[in-house]
Write an enzyme that holds these catalytic residues in place. Structure first.
Site, PDB file in Angstrom:
ATOM      1  N   TYR A  34      20.222 -45.726   2.255  1.00 43.36           N
ATOM      2  CA  TYR A  34      21.758 -46.206   1.174  1.00 43.36           C
ATOM      3  C   TYR A  34      20.837 -46.076  -0.497  1.00 43.36           C
ATOM      4  CZ  TYR A  34      23.255 -49.935  -2.563  1.00 43.36           C
ATOM      5  OH  TYR A  34      24.357 -49.929  -4.049  1.00 43.36           O
ATOM      6  N   ALA A  63      13.083 -53.532   6.874  1.00 40.07           N
ATOM      7  CA  ALA A  63      12.852 -52.179   6.768  1.00 40.07           C
ATOM      8  C   ALA A  63      13.272 -51.851   5.254  1.00 40.07           C
ATOM      9  CB  ALA A  63      13.728 -51.784   8.195  1.00 40.07           C
TER      10      ALA A  63
HETATM   11  N1  LIG Z   1      25.346 -56.281  -5.317  1.00 41.63           N
HETATM   12  C1  LIG Z   1      24.488 -55.677  -6.098  1.00 41.63           C
HETATM   13  O1  LIG Z   1      23.756 -56.823  -5.648  1.00 41.63           O
HETATM   14  C2  LIG Z   1      24.554 -54.052  -5.425  1.00 41.63           C
HETATM   15  C3  LIG Z   1      23.166 -54.023  -6.643  1.00 41.63           C
HETATM   16  C4  LIG Z   1      23.854 -52.470  -6.830  1.00 41.63           C
HETATM   17  C5  LIG Z   1      24.688 -51.638  -6.729  1.00 41.63           C
HETATM   18  N2  LIG Z   1      25.677 -52.354  -6.316  1.00 41.63           N
HETATM   19  C6  LIG Z   1      26.893 -51.723  -5.935  1.00 41.63           C
HETATM   20  O2  LIG Z   1      27.752 -52.369  -6.153  1.00 41.63           O
HETATM   21  C7  LIG Z   1      29.016 -51.331  -5.918  1.00 41.63           C
HETATM   22  C8  LIG Z   1      29.662 -52.974  -5.237  1.00 41.63           C
HETATM   23  O3  LIG Z   1      29.365 -54.135  -4.458  1.00 41.63           O
HETATM   24  P1  LIG Z   1      29.113 -54.919  -3.946  1.00 41.63           P
HETATM   25  O4  LIG Z   1      28.153 -55.955  -3.960  1.00 41.63           O
HETATM   26  O5  LIG Z   1      30.491 -55.817  -4.639  1.00 41.63           O
HETATM   27  O6  LIG Z   1      29.905 -54.976  -3.008  1.00 41.63           O
HETATM   28  P2  LIG Z   1      31.080 -55.619  -2.075  1.00 41.63           P
HETATM   29  O7  LIG Z   1      31.218 -55.068   0.072  1.00 41.63           O
HETATM   30  O8  LIG Z   1      31.014 -56.942  -1.741  1.00 41.63           O
HETATM   31  O9  LIG Z   1      32.024 -54.716  -2.673  1.00 41.63           O
HETATM   32  C9  LIG Z   1      32.710 -53.430  -1.641  1.00 41.63           C
HETATM   33  C10 LIG Z   1      33.976 -53.172  -1.838  1.00 41.63           C
HETATM   34  O10 LIG Z   1      34.404 -52.059  -1.682  1.00 41.63           O
HETATM   35  C11 LIG Z   1      35.065 -51.640  -0.676  1.00 41.63           C
HETATM   36  N3  LIG Z   1      35.246 -50.383   0.052  1.00 41.63           N
HETATM   37  C12 LIG Z   1      34.360 -50.175   0.878  1.00 41.63           C
HETATM   38  N4  LIG Z   1      33.904 -48.889   1.351  1.00 41.63           N
HETATM   39  C13 LIG Z   1      35.275 -48.683   1.048  1.00 41.63           C
HETATM   40  C14 LIG Z   1      36.728 -47.629   0.744  1.00 41.63           C
HETATM   41  N5  LIG Z   1      35.765 -46.564   2.262  1.00 41.63           N
HETATM   42  N6  LIG Z   1      37.610 -47.592   0.955  1.00 41.63           N
HETATM   43  C15 LIG Z   1      37.837 -48.376   0.578  1.00 41.63           C
HETATM   44  N7  LIG Z   1      37.568 -49.700  -0.011  1.00 41.63           N
HETATM   45  C16 LIG Z   1      36.677 -49.477   0.621  1.00 41.63           C
HETATM   46  C17 LIG Z   1      34.768 -53.109   0.774  1.00 41.63           C
HETATM   47  O11 LIG Z   1      36.475 -53.680   1.477  1.00 41.63           O
HETATM   48  C18 LIG Z   1      34.522 -54.276  -0.774  1.00 41.63           C
HETATM   49  O12 LIG Z   1      35.525 -54.947  -1.193  1.00 41.63           O
HETATM   50  C19 LIG Z   1      28.648 -51.039  -4.325  1.00 41.63           C
HETATM   51  O13 LIG Z   1      28.610 -49.405  -5.076  1.00 41.63           O
HETATM   52  C20 LIG Z   1      27.147 -51.402  -4.380  1.00 41.63           C
HETATM   53  O14 LIG Z   1      26.629 -50.288  -3.865  1.00 41.63           O
HETATM   54  C21 LIG Z   1      25.677 -53.663  -5.711  1.00 41.63           C
HETATM   55  O1  LIG Z   2      17.552 -63.130   4.078  1.00 37.80           O
HETATM   56  C1  LIG Z   2      16.868 -63.444   3.172  1.00 37.80           C
HETATM   57  C2  LIG Z   2      17.937 -61.985   2.243  1.00 37.80           C
HETATM   58  C3  LIG Z   2      16.831 -61.326   1.339  1.00 37.80           C
HETATM   59  N1  LIG Z   2      15.514 -61.172   1.061  1.00 37.80           N
HETATM   60  C4  LIG Z   2      14.866 -60.476   0.498  1.00 37.80           C
HETATM   61  O2  LIG Z   2      15.450 -61.384  -0.591  1.00 37.80           O
HETATM   62  C5  LIG Z   2      15.115 -59.880  -1.574  1.00 37.80           C
HETATM   63  C6  LIG Z   2      16.486 -59.364  -2.902  1.00 37.80           C
HETATM   64  O3  LIG Z   2      16.914 -59.059  -1.280  1.00 37.80           O
HETATM   65  P1  LIG Z   2      19.218 -58.666  -0.713  1.00 37.80           P
HETATM   66  O4  LIG Z   2      19.192 -58.556   0.020  1.00 37.80           O
HETATM   67  O5  LIG Z   2      19.536 -59.860  -1.945  1.00 37.80           O
HETATM   68  O6  LIG Z   2      19.446 -58.019  -2.221  1.00 37.80           O
HETATM   69  P2  LIG Z   2      18.449 -55.493  -1.813  1.00 37.80           P
HETATM   70  O7  LIG Z   2      17.397 -55.873  -3.185  1.00 37.80           O
HETATM   71  O8  LIG Z   2      17.517 -55.595  -0.844  1.00 37.80           O
HETATM   72  O9  LIG Z   2      19.392 -55.247  -2.442  1.00 37.80           O
HETATM   73  C7  LIG Z   2      20.511 -55.093  -3.014  1.00 37.80           C
HETATM   74  O10 LIG Z   2      20.013 -55.196  -4.390  1.00 37.80           O
HETATM   75  C8  LIG Z   2      19.706 -53.572  -4.197  1.00 37.80           C
HETATM   76  C9  LIG Z   2      18.067 -52.362  -6.353  1.00 37.80           C
HETATM   77  O11 LIG Z   2      18.186 -53.723  -6.396  1.00 37.80           O
HETATM   78  C10 LIG Z   2      20.973 -52.329  -3.550  1.00 37.80           C
HETATM   79  O12 LIG Z   2      21.259 -51.839  -5.072  1.00 37.80           O
HETATM   80  C11 LIG Z   2      21.981 -53.328  -2.927  1.00 37.80           C
HETATM   81  O13 LIG Z   2      23.276 -52.909  -3.102  1.00 37.80           O
HETATM   82  C12 LIG Z   2      21.507 -54.743  -3.081  1.00 37.80           C
HETATM   83  O14 LIG Z   2      22.153 -55.697  -2.287  1.00 37.80           O
HETATM   84  C13 LIG Z   2      14.459 -58.739  -0.525  1.00 37.80           C
HETATM   85  O15 LIG Z   2      13.099 -58.813  -1.283  1.00 37.80           O
HETATM   86  C14 LIG Z   2      14.738 -59.263   0.501  1.00 37.80           C
HETATM   87  O16 LIG Z   2      14.280 -58.968   2.533  1.00 37.80           O
HETATM   88  C15 LIG Z   2      14.989 -62.806   2.657  1.00 37.80           C
HETATM   89  O17 LIG Z   2      13.584 -62.577   1.829  1.00 37.80           O
HETATM   90  N2  LIG Z   2      15.588 -63.018   2.784  1.00 37.80           N
END
Ligand SMILES: NC(=O)c1ccc[n+]([C@@H]2O[C@H](COP(=O)([O-])OP(=O)(O)OC[C@H]3O[C@@H](n4cnc5c(N)ncnc54)[C@H](O)[C@@H]3O)[C@@H](O)[C@H]2O)c1
Ligand SMILES: O=c1ccn([C@@H]2O[C@H](COP(=O)(O)OP(=O)(O)O[C@H]3O[C@H](CO)[C@H](O)[C@H](O)[C@H]3O)[C@@H](O)[C@H]2O)c(=O)[nH]1
Length: 329
Positions: free
Chosen positions: A140, A279
């Site tokens: 990712y 992982a």
């Molecule tokens: N949520 C987080 O903590 C987090 C952290 C860092 C970066 N991001 C980034 O922010 C963005 C939004 O994340 P989110 O948490 O809102 O995810 P999300 O899954 O809620 O939203 C993603 C949206 O994109 C749409 N989508 C995916 N692929 C598509 C495609 N090819 N064409 C049209 N629509 C498509 C999905 O249907 C969904 O509505 C992502 O790029 C993610 O990588 C999120």
């Molecule tokens: O059921 C769960 C889910 C998560 N975690 C832990 O909680 C922390 C946060 O996990 P999240 O899945 O909420 O978020 P991530 O840190 O894996 O990832 C998020 O933040 C990243 C940037 O920090 C990325 O951009 C990604 O899109 C977004 O999902 C991690 O240590 C994960 O191992 C648990 O212990 N149990």
């Protein structure tokens, strides 16, 4: 501005679309609803359902020109990316290259891209600044880094005005925009669903990390503060330049501290079970947002973890039966 918001039915994209509309911008959302919800798209936005890779050319090439694109659409689950990397290279890199070409062909000159803390991998020191090495620990993060490189070369060669925002862990909710995914993997919504009894417990992935209580540390940023940063980034973007900004609250919380905050806010008992490490997870991610604060004038307003959790909780309670998790056990 007239703006294309890809992924505007998702969590972050739908919150940003709301704020853009509130500030008087015109918003067209393209989303294939693969992880998003139709009812998350604000009523005032135009909605086009479908894949960005297929629709970007037609949408941007329509009779009314777009001033810019906010590109949220992506595959974004760290764990899944380890076992299905093809979905990430195709869905993130190939899709974004198609979008960049559509922007170039149609003369759409402004881009704000959702990059991520996952581009850095395991940091050498904390907090993480933008000049630190980028060594993603999962596919990712690798795909998002590859896209950042592609954007830099488009800015250099084709005068694109671009900003990448490297979000840390987004949380909280804003006016009906919150986390309601069919398959939820993010910590805070999962803990709150356990508090509501929609899940039997929360599994803690690893208790042997080199942190104060052995569980992984993350930096949680409120989705509304993030939306504000997008507005500032749009205004800041300059042709021929690609600027990258970290966005976090600047404070790290362990998984156990997040669970404790959820218990405080909800006044409920949350059953916790220990589980192996997931992982691809790094141990500690904490942002320095100093560059965004200095250069964009960003001022995060909602940095208190309990406030972030309280907003996520209010959203989930209001969602009630409309939550995908309501039927999950
Ligand atoms: N949520 C987080 O903590 C987090 C952290 C860092 C970066 N991001 C980034 O922010 C963005 C939004 O994340 P989110 O948490 O809102 O995810 P999300 O899954 O809620 O939203 C993603 C949206 O994109 C749409 N989508 C995916 N692929 C598509 C495609 N090819 N064409 C049209 N629509 C498509 C999905 O249907 C969904 O509505 C992502 O790029 C993610 O990588 C999120
Ligand atoms: O059921 C769960 C889910 C998560 N975690 C832990 O909680 C922390 C946060 O996990 P999240 O899945 O909420 O978020 P991530 O840190 O894996 O990832 C998020 O933040 C990243 C940037 O920090 C990325 O951009 C990604 O899109 C977004 O999902 C991690 O240590 C994960 O191992 C648990 O212990 N149990």
């Amino acid at each position: 501005m007239r703006l294309l918001v890809t992924g505007g039915a998702g969590y972050v994209g739908s919150a940003c679309a709301r704020v853009l509309l509130e500030r008087g911008h015109e918003v067209v959302v393209v989303d294939d609803l693969s992880t998003g919800n139709r009812d998350a798209v604000p009523d005032a936005a135009t909605f086009v359902q479908g894949d960005v890779a297929e629709l970007a050319g037609d949408v941007l090439g329509g009779s009314d020109r777009f001033d810019g694109v906010l590109h949220f659409a992506a595959q974004s689950l760290v764990g899944e990316s380890v076992v299905k990397p093809e979905k990430y290279w195709q869905g993130n890199v190939v899709t974004t290259l198609t979008l960049l070409e559509a922007m170039r062909r149609t003369g759409t000159g402004r881009l704000v891209f959702s990059s991520t803390a996952a581009t850095y991998g395991e940091p050498e020191r904390l907090p993480i600044t933008e000049d630190m090495p980028t060594r993603p620990t999962n596919p990712y993060g690798a795909t998002k880094l590859a896209i950042d490189h592609a954007i830099t070369s488009y800015a250099n060669a084709h005068d694109l005005a671009a900003v990448s925002l490297r979000y840390f862990n987004v949380a909280g909710a804003y006016h009906g925009a919150g986390e309601n995914r069919l398959v939820e993997t993010h910590l805070i919504p999962l803990v709150l669903q356990a508090a509501l009894g929609q899940r039997p417990n929360i599994a803690v992935f690893g208790d042997d990390w080199p942190t104060k209580d052995g569980t992984a540390v993350r930096d949680y940023i409120h989705v509304l503060d993030l939306a504000e940063a997008h507005l500032l980034a749009l205004a800041h973007a300059r042709p021929g330049s690609h600027d990258i900004y970290n966005l976090g609250s600047g404070e790290g919380f362990t998984v156990r501290e997040v669970i404790a905050a959820c218990a405080r806010v909800t006044s409920r008992t949350i059953p916790v079970v220990d589980a192996p490490r997931r992982a691809g997870d790094p141990a500690v991610l904490v942002a320095s947002s100093a560059r965004a604060i200095d250069e964009l004038g960003w001022r995060p307003q909602h940095t208190d973890l309990d406030e972030i959790v309280a907003d996520a909780w209010a959203y989930l309670v209001e969602l009630g039966d409309r939550s995908h998790a309501a039927g999950v056990h």
